[in-house]
Design an enzyme around this catalytic site. Sequence first.
Site: not given
Length: 355
Positions: A38, A42, A51, A87, A162
């Site tokens: 990552r 962010r 983004r 992702d 998921y």
Amino acid sequence: MSANQSPAGKQPTATYDSAFLRACRREPVPHTPVWFMRQAGRSLPEYRKVREGIPMLESCMRPELVAEITLQPVRRHGVDAAIYFSDIVVPLKAIGIDLDIKPGVGPVVEKPVRTREDLARLRDLTPEDVSYVTEAYGLLTRELGATPLIGFAGAPFTLASYLVEGGPSRNHEHTKALMYGDPQLWADLLDRLADITAAFLKVQIEAGASAVQLFDSWVGALAPADYRRFVQPASRKVFDAVAGYGVPRIHFGVGTGELLGDMGEAGADVVGVDWRVPLDEAARRVGPGKALQGNLDPAVLFSSTQAVEEKTQEVLDAAAGLEGHVFNLGHGVLPSTEPDALTRLVEYVHTHTVR
């Protein structure tokens, strides 16, 4: 072909002698290579700027945006490898699964996969389904030059979780109910996901990935015996499918201290370790013939510079006897991490491991 061999019949690529790939192959390195899970995300203000207003899945399908985001941490931190911005649910979206990534929640599947009829919705993935990935890799490999680019995918168990749960889960009750209650359907589901995952990794390798990482984010929820019975065959199928390309294969999961040996046996060349197990102990559990990746606690970066350096040195000391070591965090960069702390960390590792 082993990841310890140069590509047969080909000239070595520009990235072949990089510190990162040498460490993955357990060869001598000029310094311990560093990259962060990552690292493109962010924690970077430039990421948040580009983004802004663009949903996550849409951003993964815009090649120019993907290239820019992937390059941002390389420019800022001087890391030894880039990791492709995407992702783990992208291949599922690409084959038509109705899902979305909801801010603050994560991937949410509109109709969970829980019956044999549901399995038919998981069709094969073709390169045409993810043509934007190939295009983004073309942009990136030209820009990165000698800096390796890591491709990645979600492992079959985590993707299954998921799909079966319908989204993130703390206890994985639906997943385990299916796994224990209908072992054949579970095996068929993971086998189908292994094919999809392998196809997605092949697209990335053929487009220019120098290494690939398989993320099994949720597999730490399982006991070792259940991992070996219900998960390892599908993960091994993925690693076997891409073995012939000769690129290093990395395997990482969270909370997997008890599974490290079994995960290594699934076929990876490099085993990622979270912060819960020291690297020297992890090496004992994994056994010889594998490089290790990790494993500074991401939360340490919120402490003082001195504390970060002390904890970093502990990781480096524990890794001193390893056959190969890629420095990383024990999980992904936390969103509120101060970017300069990452830059200083890269510099510290490089400076204190010069051979």
